[in-house]
Each structure stands twice: as C-alpha cells, then as structure tokens.
Design an enzyme around this catalytic site. Structure first.
Site, PDB file in Angstrom:
ATOM      1  NE  ARG A 220      40.203  44.788  -7.964  1.00 25.33           N
ATOM      2  CZ  ARG A 220      39.384  44.206  -7.090  1.00 25.33           C
ATOM      3  NH1 ARG A 220      39.381  44.606  -5.828  1.00 25.33           N
ATOM      4  NH2 ARG A 220      38.591  43.225  -7.463  1.00 25.33           N
TER       5      ARG A 220
ATOM      6  CB  SER B  88      37.159  42.713 -12.636  1.00 23.51           C
ATOM      7  OG  SER B  88      36.387  42.013 -11.708  1.00 23.51           O
TER       8      SER B  88
ATOM      9  CD  GLU C 216      41.151  44.909 -11.265  1.00 22.58           C
ATOM     10  OE1 GLU C 216      40.004  44.502 -11.537  1.00 22.58           O
ATOM     11  OE2 GLU C 216      41.809  44.473 -10.321  1.00 22.58           O
TER      12      GLU C 216
HETATM   13  N1  EPU Z   1      25.705  42.808 -11.630  1.00 20.35           N
HETATM   14  C1  EPU Z   1      24.870  43.001 -12.700  1.00 20.35           C
HETATM   15  N2  EPU Z   1      24.881  42.069 -13.688  1.00 20.35           N
HETATM   16  C2  EPU Z   1      25.664  40.969 -13.639  1.00 20.35           C
HETATM   17  C3  EPU Z   1      26.536  40.777 -12.554  1.00 20.35           C
HETATM   18  C4  EPU Z   1      26.533  41.724 -11.551  1.00 20.35           C
HETATM   19  O1  EPU Z   1      24.118  43.978 -12.781  1.00 20.35           O
HETATM   20  O2  EPU Z   1      25.608  40.189 -14.579  1.00 20.35           O
HETATM   21  C5  EPU Z   1      25.688  43.810 -10.549  1.00 20.35           C
HETATM   22  C6  EPU Z   1      24.770  43.348  -9.417  1.00 20.35           C
HETATM   23  O3  EPU Z   1      24.104  44.470  -8.914  1.00 20.35           O
HETATM   24  C7  EPU Z   1      25.746  42.834  -8.386  1.00 20.35           C
HETATM   25  C8  EPU Z   1      26.907  43.795  -8.588  1.00 20.35           C
HETATM   26  O4  EPU Z   1      26.957  43.990 -10.004  1.00 20.35           O
HETATM   27  O5  EPU Z   1      25.240  42.929  -7.089  1.00 20.35           O
HETATM   28  C9  EPU Z   1      28.225  43.279  -8.072  1.00 20.35           C
HETATM   29  O6  EPU Z   1      28.539  42.062  -8.727  1.00 20.35           O
HETATM   30  P1  EPU Z   1      29.624  41.056  -8.112  1.00 20.35           P
HETATM   31  O7  EPU Z   1      29.250  40.724  -6.726  1.00 20.35           O
HETATM   32  O8  EPU Z   1      29.808  39.942  -9.067  1.00 20.35           O
HETATM   33  O9  EPU Z   1      30.937  41.919  -7.983  1.00 20.35           O
HETATM   34  P2  EPU Z   1      31.641  42.989  -8.925  1.00 20.35           P
HETATM   35  O10 EPU Z   1      31.538  44.319  -8.275  1.00 20.35           O
HETATM   36  O11 EPU Z   1      31.140  42.884 -10.315  1.00 20.35           O
HETATM   37  C10 EPU Z   1      33.918  42.798  -7.660  1.00 20.35           C
HETATM   38  C11 EPU Z   1      35.358  42.547  -7.997  1.00 20.35           C
HETATM   39  C12 EPU Z   1      35.592  41.060  -8.252  1.00 20.35           C
HETATM   40  C13 EPU Z   1      35.199  40.287  -7.004  1.00 20.35           C
HETATM   41  C14 EPU Z   1      33.729  40.582  -6.705  1.00 20.35           C
HETATM   42  C15 EPU Z   1      33.259  39.940  -5.436  1.00 20.35           C
HETATM   43  C16 EPU Z   1      36.134  44.596  -9.054  1.00 20.35           C
HETATM   44  C17 EPU Z   1      36.636  45.241 -10.298  1.00 20.35           C
HETATM   45  N3  EPU Z   1      35.776  43.318  -9.152  1.00 20.35           N
HETATM   46  O12 EPU Z   1      33.157  42.493  -8.822  1.00 20.35           O
HETATM   47  O13 EPU Z   1      36.995  40.883  -8.452  1.00 20.35           O
HETATM   48  O14 EPU Z   1      35.385  38.890  -7.184  1.00 20.35           O
HETATM   49  O15 EPU Z   1      33.548  42.018  -6.552  1.00 20.35           O
HETATM   50  O16 EPU Z   1      33.778  40.622  -4.358  1.00 20.35           O
HETATM   51  O17 EPU Z   1      36.068  45.250  -8.019  1.00 20.35           O
HETATM   52  C18 EPU Z   1      38.667  40.746 -10.130  1.00 20.35           C
HETATM   53  O18 EPU Z   1      39.116  41.802  -9.682  1.00 20.35           O
HETATM   54  O19 EPU Z   1      39.205  40.157 -11.087  1.00 20.35           O
HETATM   55  C19 EPU Z   1      37.447  40.201  -9.567  1.00 20.35           C
HETATM   56  C20 EPU Z   1      36.839  39.142 -10.091  1.00 20.35           C
END
Ligand code: EPU
Length: 343
Positions: A165, A242, A338
């Site tokens: 990012r 995010s 972000e």
């Molecule tokens: N998790 C929780 N609770 C929840 C949801 C998630 O504990 O309610 C934990 C779980 O352990 C899960 C982990 O968070 O495995 C990761 O969750 P997720 O796969 O939804 O991804 P994220 O890290 O929360 C990032 C990006 C998203 C992107 C997803 C999928 C950032 C800031 N965000 O989210 O990007 O879609 O990965 O690759 O890195 C965006 O930037 O707007 C965005 C949506």
C-alpha cells in the site's frame, strides 16, 4: 473539458460525504491538463486536488479549492511477443473495466484485483492489492504530468518505491505534485492463476470448478463473489474499502501477543517483521458491527468503516480514532489509516 463551480462531491467520494468544491474540472486529454498546469492554474482557486473515483479519501469539510478529474480512458498496446504484452491505460479508466477488458483480450495477471473500486491512475498511487496480487507486480511504468509546470515525467517501476500500500506518489514531496496520466502494464499471454490466498480454492471448489483447469473469467467471477459477500457495496452504503492498513510489527511484539492470543493470524514479512490483520485486532477490541452515531464498523469486515447515513467526515474520523486508541491500548500497535483525510 468541463468546469463546474460550487459543485457537490457527493457522487465523487464513495464514503458519500455531502460536501462541495469551489471548482471541479474534468479534463479529456493530457494537453488540457498540461495547459492548465503551465498556466499555473491561474483561473482557478488553490489548492489543487486530483482525485479518481474518491474511493480512498474522506472529505472533512467543503473543499475550498479546485478538484481535478481525469477522463483519459484510452487503452493502447505498446508492444508484445509470444508471452508478454505491454499495454498503456489511461489514468481515468475504471480499474475494474480495464481488468474485464484485459481478460476479454487474453491479457492476464490482474484477475485477483477484480472489483476493487477506483481508477487506473489511483491504483498505481495506492499500489492496490487483493487476494495475493499487488498491482505493482504488473506495472512497468507510470506516466505523469507535473502540476507545477505541465511537463511530462515518467517513472519506471523501480523508481516508484513500491511496497505494501505504498508508492513514491504517496510521499509528501510527490503527493499533489504530479498527476498520473497513464500506466503501462506488463501482462501475460498465458494464464497462470494465483490461487494461494485463503478462500479462493474453497470458493472455486464450491462452484464445482476444477482448480487445475480454471479460466481467468472463472477466477474473476469468484473474486467478485467473495468481495460482494464480505464487503459493503459503496453504492448502497458509503465506505472506502479498508479504512486502515494492516500493521507490520516487530517479531518480539508479535511473540508477546501470541503468548496471550495463541491463534493470532499473521503473515511473515521478513526475519524481523510480521503483518497482523487489522480486522482481527479491531474485532478483538469488540468493534465488529458496532456503530457510533452515523459512523459504523462493518459487521462482516471490521477493517471497513461505513457511513450509516448522513455522516460527516468528523463522524467517521472520531470513530476511527476511538478504534485506533483501543487497539493501541490493548496491543501496543498503532494502526494507520489507509484512507486520506482531506481538509
Ligand atoms: N479477520 C478477522 N475478523 C474479520 C475479518 C477478518 O479476524 O471479521 C482476520 C482473519 O484472520 C482473516 C484476516 O483478518 O484471515 C484477513 O482478512 P481478509 O482476507 O478479509 O483481508 P484483510 O487483510 O482484512 C486485505 C486488504 C483488502 C483485500 C483483502 C483480500 C488491506 C488494508 N486490505 O484485507 O483490500 O480485499 O486483503 O486480499 O490490506 C482495500 O484495500 O480496500 C481492501 C478491501
């Protein structure tokens, strides 16, 4: 080129914050932008703010200045061989339209970024990423116009300082100094699906798709379904995806946390650093699905803050700061936004 005075930005920010700008200019080609910049934007109020679809910003007030919007949406093939194609895409193109177009043409690599809101130009600034792919993996060059003197300046991928990012265009020296006018992508003629990110394989199998024989269109459709299931549609409920970035912390701190929370999810970055999902930290603090006035934390993905209807920038910011305080108090981790605050 279109110039509008005292214009509502409601449809130009996905948080759906109802603010106005003194002037909004949407330009149709590079020459129009260069001419305004060469002339020092002398006919228009400052500051100058270039936005895309406004999917990563939070307006705190009416914007007393000039907002620029790009209508440059051309797609040109620059060169190709049997395995690779280099394509130049206009900064004003909707990223997801570009991805759909690429798949239709048999140009592969961006499938996992399907449905991320925003434009091609902003994607190169933010280094958008999802489901194991970052856009910088496929960027070759970012072409800009200097907003100071209207001159062209082009950055090879290596000069963009890409990281999670992050890009050079987000640093104080570059932010606001250049407008991206086009981005050159290197795409593959052969489709190699990226399925490593948790959830993709399961979703494909759930659709009855053979993971050894998946098409780019099938992968795109599954990514879209996953996103639609987890993330709120900005057209229905204002949000900017995010709100926070996932923090990268020192291994020692991670180990301390792990002693108390044995299941803490994490991704190793290098010998000394670990990335922890901010969604998990926020959920542990009890914020998932909670709201505060007109600002809320999404019930499926706590990394996403939502406009519950009629929120102002202040409402969202106050909620974000409460969450940041709680996460810091409990884990000793500062989670950074972000989303960009625009004053
Ligand atoms: N998790 C929780 N609770 C929840 C949801 C998630 O504990 O309610 C934990 C779980 O352990 C899960 C982990 O968070 O495995 C990761 O969750 P997720 O796969 O939804 O991804 P994220 O890290 O929360 C990032 C990006 C998203 C992107 C997803 C999928 C950032 C800031 N965000 O989210 O990007 O879609 O990965 O690759 O890195 C965006 O930037 O707007 C965005 C949506």
């Amino acid at each position: 080129m279109q110039v509008k005075q005292n214009y509502s930005l409601l449809n130009h920010n996905t948080f759906a914050i109802d603010v106005r700008a003194n002037v909004v200019i949407s330009y149709d080609n590079e020459e129009e932008l260069k001419e305004m910049a060469r002339d020092g934007f002398s006919n228009y109020p400052r500051p100058i703010l270039h936005i895309g679809h406004g999917s990563n910003l939070l307006f705190m007030n009416d914007f007393e200045g000039t907002v620029l919007l790009s209508n440059i949406t051309t797609i040109e093939v620059l060169r190709e061989d049997d395995t690779e194609i280099v394509v130049r895409a206009g900064a004003g193109l909707t990223m997801d339209d570009f991805i759909e177009h690429c798949i239709g043409q048999g140009w592969y690599g961006l499938e996992n970024l399907s449905l991320i809101p925003g434009q091609v130009g902003a994607s190169a600034v933010q280094n958008i990423g999802a489901y194991g792919v970052e856009v910088c993996d496929h960027i070759k060059r970012v072409n800009c116009v200097s907003l100071t003197d209207g001159k062209e300046i082009s950055f090879a991928r290596e000069e963009c300082d890409y990281a999670y990012r992050h890009s050079i265009f987000k640093t104080p020296e570059y932010r606001g100094a250049y407008a991206v006018v086009s981005v050159e992508f290197s795409l593959n003629k052969r489709f190699t699906p990226q399925l490593a990110y948790g959830g993709i394989v399961k979703s494909l199998q759930g659709e009855g798709i053979d993971i050894n024989n998946v098409s780019a269109k099938q992968l795109r459709d599954v990514i879209i379904a996953i996103r639609n299931d987890k993330l709120p549609d900005p057209k229905v409920q204002g949000n900017a995806g995010s709100f926070f970035m996932n923090p990268i912390v020192r291994k020692e701190l991670f180990k301390e946390i792990q002693q108390k929370y044995i299941d803490v999810p994490h991704y190793t970055i290098d010998e000394q650093h670990v990335k922890i999902p901010a969604a998990w930290l926020i959920e542990q603090c009890g914020w998932k699905g909670r709201s505060h006035g007109k600002a809320g934390v999404h019930h499926k993905q706590p990394l996403v803050l939502v406009n519950m209807g009629g929120a102002r920038g202040e409402d969202i910011k106050a909620l974000a700061e409460e969450i940041q305080r709680d996460v810091n108090a409990r884990f000793g981790i500062r989670i950074n936004a972000e989303v960009n605050y625009i004053y």
